[in-house]
Design an enzyme around this catalytic site. Structure first.
Site, PDB file in Angstrom:
ATOM      1  N   SER A  85       0.806  -1.233   0.000  1.00 14.51           N
ATOM      2  CA  SER A  85       0.000   0.000   0.000  1.00 14.51           C
ATOM      3  C   SER A  85       0.832   1.273   0.000  1.00 14.51           C
ATOM      4  O   SER A  85       0.272   2.368  -0.123  1.00 14.51           O
ATOM      5  CB  SER A  85      -0.930   0.003   1.216  1.00 14.51           C
ATOM      6  OG  SER A  85      -1.867  -1.052   1.130  1.00 14.51           O
ATOM      7  N   ASP A  87     -17.470   0.616  -1.066  1.00 13.19           N
ATOM      8  CA  ASP A  87     -16.592  -0.524  -0.801  1.00 13.19           C
ATOM      9  C   ASP A  87     -17.332  -1.550   0.054  1.00 13.19           C
ATOM     10  O   ASP A  87     -17.530  -1.334   1.255  1.00 13.19           O
ATOM     11  CB  ASP A  87     -15.332  -0.052  -0.073  1.00 13.19           C
ATOM     12  CG  ASP A  87     -14.503  -1.225   0.450  1.00 13.19           C
ATOM     13  OD1 ASP A  87     -14.563  -2.323  -0.163  1.00 13.19           O
ATOM     14  OD2 ASP A  87     -13.801  -1.044   1.462  1.00 13.19           O
ATOM     15  N   ASP A 147     -10.618  -6.709   0.191  1.00 13.07           N
ATOM     16  CA  ASP A 147     -10.015  -5.607   0.934  1.00 13.07           C
ATOM     17  C   ASP A 147      -9.523  -6.157   2.270  1.00 13.07           C
ATOM     18  O   ASP A 147      -9.962  -7.231   2.708  1.00 13.07           O
ATOM     19  CB  ASP A 147     -11.063  -4.514   1.164  1.00 13.07           C
ATOM     20  CG  ASP A 147     -10.465  -3.273   1.806  1.00 13.07           C
ATOM     21  OD1 ASP A 147      -9.843  -2.483   1.084  1.00 13.07           O
ATOM     22  OD2 ASP A 147     -10.603  -3.121   3.042  1.00 13.07           O
ATOM     23  N   HIS A 160     -15.321  -0.441   3.739  1.00 12.15           N
ATOM     24  CA  HIS A 160     -15.199   0.892   4.345  1.00 12.15           C
ATOM     25  C   HIS A 160     -16.351   1.815   3.971  1.00 12.15           C
ATOM     26  O   HIS A 160     -16.297   3.012   4.253  1.00 12.15           O
ATOM     27  CB  HIS A 160     -13.891   1.557   3.898  1.00 12.15           C
ATOM     28  CG  HIS A 160     -12.660   0.856   4.374  1.00 12.15           C
ATOM     29  ND1 HIS A 160     -12.152  -0.251   3.759  1.00 12.15           N
ATOM     30  CD2 HIS A 160     -11.829   1.113   5.426  1.00 12.15           C
ATOM     31  CE1 HIS A 160     -11.046  -0.653   4.372  1.00 12.15           C
ATOM     32  NE2 HIS A 160     -10.829   0.160   5.397  1.00 12.15           N
TER      33      HIS A 160
END
Length: 635
Positions: free
Chosen positions: A330, A354, A369, A375
């Site tokens: 990330s 999401d 995820d 999220h």
């Protein structure tokens, strides 16, 4: 009878005179021969025999130059020289050729300790090109007792010399070798490439890192002296001397205090830390763990110790900071966000819902995820702050390979970014062409999704990630990444200042809208200080603002219907923890990359280490400044 007697006497006198004349003639001939020979030798052959005489009593000896010193940015000595004594032999002074050498070696073995490895290395050096009457090293670092024993037995050891010399010494040895490199004995392969004349009195050469890259500057130029010797080869007097030119002293950007702190933070771990000054590109710290001591390599590490280092599962000889290839995970998301916005592929207000996964096709594979359940609604700012994978799956699918690799390359991935570390690797920036050549396959949409979150074929070194952090901190401004700060106190802006070729470096990153830099910076600040930032624990209670991005690189593939459970996975297959960032956020003085192998999440394994180095760099510098100002006010 009287006449007969008189005739006999006359005959004897005549014979005597004849013999006398013959003897005189012989004497004259011999005398003339001697005089002629003397004239021939003293007059006609004077130059020849004068030269041979001088060769017998005079010798030209090479004098090794003093190797240049290496200092840190504050003047602390990182690499110096210390006195040492070597045991050497001069083959030309030994009678009997090879047999004479073997006899002396046998005699020496009764005086000091000499093993078969010493003899093998001596024989290799003996067969290498060298000047006549130059000593060949047999053993290094004699102790006082050995020196005394050889001196006492010198009368029965013709051609044996004890040669004093300066050898490399690293006073701050622990944790510095992967940044500095080290000096070691010259081997056959190196000797073939070196200037044999300039290295005629030198036994060591830079092997790795700074010591290797700046070998020309550090070594200096050889000197010579003409000495008069007796029949045993002992020096009676120095007739002439040409002084060697010492090597140049080098100052690095490396901060010894920061380097020591980084090495200490990595103790008991496998990983690397690289810190860069964003204002100059100078490397402030470069630590790789586990590490090893460089001093043991200077005069020759024992075979047992070397095999222990080489056989270790933790690979202490491997420089992770320069050669370690890790999925950046990330940590590349800020660059991916820039790629999407600046290329116009997504709008600056792009957002998505999401649910905790992404699908290329309905009913197809789930690209999950990290947060189960997702999220919710995610925009660019939230995607960086909370590190939302789904957002980057989506924009990577839209972008495809080309835009992502184009922008990643502008930030230093896929290329060697440091100018003066010869061991650095460019890792892998996977393009469609790369995959065709290396994997004999086409680029698929799933490859783009993995690339979007810094996984898949993409790999980066800690030095590249620190470079990426620097360019982000500078809002696209590049500096040459380098160790060198000055040579003999003369500043070095680029390695081309000393006649080296500057490595290819990307141009500054110029965005269509400069305000996009602020969007990325604000998001990375909230990573460290926002209520839901992944690095908020490391940024808590700080007197200054920092910006950063955490990352967790998957090592072991997880099946679709399985979940990741570190407790059930062997330590070597657990996730890597990563972090990139800089501080202070608005006027940075340090950009950093931290990688902890199999350490788990970047927020728990890597970010806390970066925070400690930020504190040392910023608060430590502030404390020094306040103390200096206080002393001046008192004065």
């Amino acid at each position: 009878m009287p006449w007969s007697k008189m005739d006999t006497q006359r005959q004897e006198v005549s014979q005597f005179r004849a013999r006398l004349w013959w003897a005189l003639l012989v004497i004259v001939i011999v005398f003339v021969g001697l005089v002629s020979r003397l004239v021939y030798l003293q007059v006609w052959q004077y130059e020849r025999y004068a030269t041979e005489s001088d060769d017998n009593r005079q010798q030209l000896q090479a004098i090794a130059p003093t190797r240049g010193l290496i200092y840190d940015t504050n003047g602390a000595l990182l690499a110096g020289n210390r006195a040492s004594h070597s045991l050497t032999l001069v083959p030309e002074q030994l009678i009997g050729g090879r047999r004479g050498i073997d006899n002396v070696l046998a005699e020496l073995a009764q005086v000091v300790s000499i093993d078969q490895n010493d003899v093998k290395r001596f024989n290799r050096r003996l067969n290498q090109p060298r000047r006549p009457h130059s000593p060949v090293a047999l053993r290094f670092q004699l102790n006082p007792t050995e020196i005394a024993q050889i001196t006492v037995n010198q009368h029965r050891l013709p051609g044996v010399r004890i040669v004093p010399e300066l050898v490399r010494f690293y006073p701050l040895d622990k944790g510095f070798v992967h940044a500095l490199g080290y000096v070691g004995r010259i081997n056959d392969r190196e000797l073939a490439k070196l200037d044999s004349a300039n290295y005629s009195a030198t036994h060591h050469v830079g092997k790795l890192g700074v010591e290797r890259f700046y070998e020309t500057e550090l070594h200096g130029n050889v000197g010579y002296q003409t000495v008069e010797t007796n029949a045993r080869g002992r020096v009676l007097q120095v007739l002439d001397r040409f002084e060697p030119v010492p090597g140049k002293n080098i100052t690095l950007f490396l901060d010894a205090q920061l380097q020591q702190a980084a090495a200490k933070l990595l103790e008991g771990k496998r990983g690397a830390i690289v810190a860069i000054d964003p204002k100059t590109g100078g490397v402030l710290a470069m630590a790789s763990a586990p590490s090893y001591g460089a001093n043991q390599f200077v005069t020759g590490i024992s075979n047992a110790n070397y095999q222990a280092l080489r056989g270790s599962d933790d690979l202490p000889l491997f420089n992770r900071a320069l050669r370690g290839r890790y999925p950046p995970a990330s940590t590349v998301k800020p660059v991916m966000a820039i790629a999407g916005m600046d290329s116009g592929i997504i709008s600056r207000k792009y957002s998505l819902w999401d649910p905790g996964y992404y699908q290329l096709t309905e009913g197809g594979r789930l690209y999950r995820d990290w947060k189960e359940g997702g999220h919710g609604q995610v925009d660019m700012h939230k995607s960086i702050v909370e590190s939302v994978d789904t957002y980057y799956y989506a924009i990577a699918h839209i972008m495809g390979n080309d835009p992502m690799t184009k922008y990643l390359a502008q930030f230093g991935l896929g290329q060697v970014t440091i100018a003066d570390q010869p061991e650095a690797t460019k890792a892998v920036l996977p393009t469609q062409q790369w995959k065709r050549i290396n994997r004999s396959a086409s680029w698929f949409p799933g490859d783009s999704l993995n690339l979007g979150i810094g996984q898949g074929f993409l790999s980066a070194t800690p030095t590249q990630l620190a470079t990426m952090a620097m360019v982000l901190a500078n809002k696209g401004k590049w500096h040459q990444i380098r160790m060198i700060k000055a040579i003999n106190d003369q500043p070095v802006e680029k390695v081309s200042d000393i006649g080296r070729n500057d490595p290819k470096q990307p141009s500054d990153v110029a965005l269509e809208r400069s305000s996009d830099w602020n969007k990325i910076h604000n998001a990375m600040i909230d990573v460290m200080h926002g209520k839901k930032g992944t690095g908020r624990r490391s940024g808590a209670e700080s007197s200054y603002k920092m910006a950063g991005k955490t990352g967790t690189a998957q090592v072991l593939g997880i099946k679709q219907d399985s979940t990741y459970d570190a407790a059930t996975i062997a330590e070597r297959f657990r996730d890597h923890g990563l972090y990139i960032g800089w501080a202070p956020a608005k006027d940075p003085v340090i950009a950093i990359a931290v990688i902890i192998e199999n350490g788990g999440g970047g927020s728990s394994a890597a970010a806390p280490l970066a925070r400690k180095l930020f504190d040392l760099s910023i608060l430590g510098a502030q404390s020094k400044t306040k103390a200096k100002e206080g002393a001046e006010n008192d004065g």
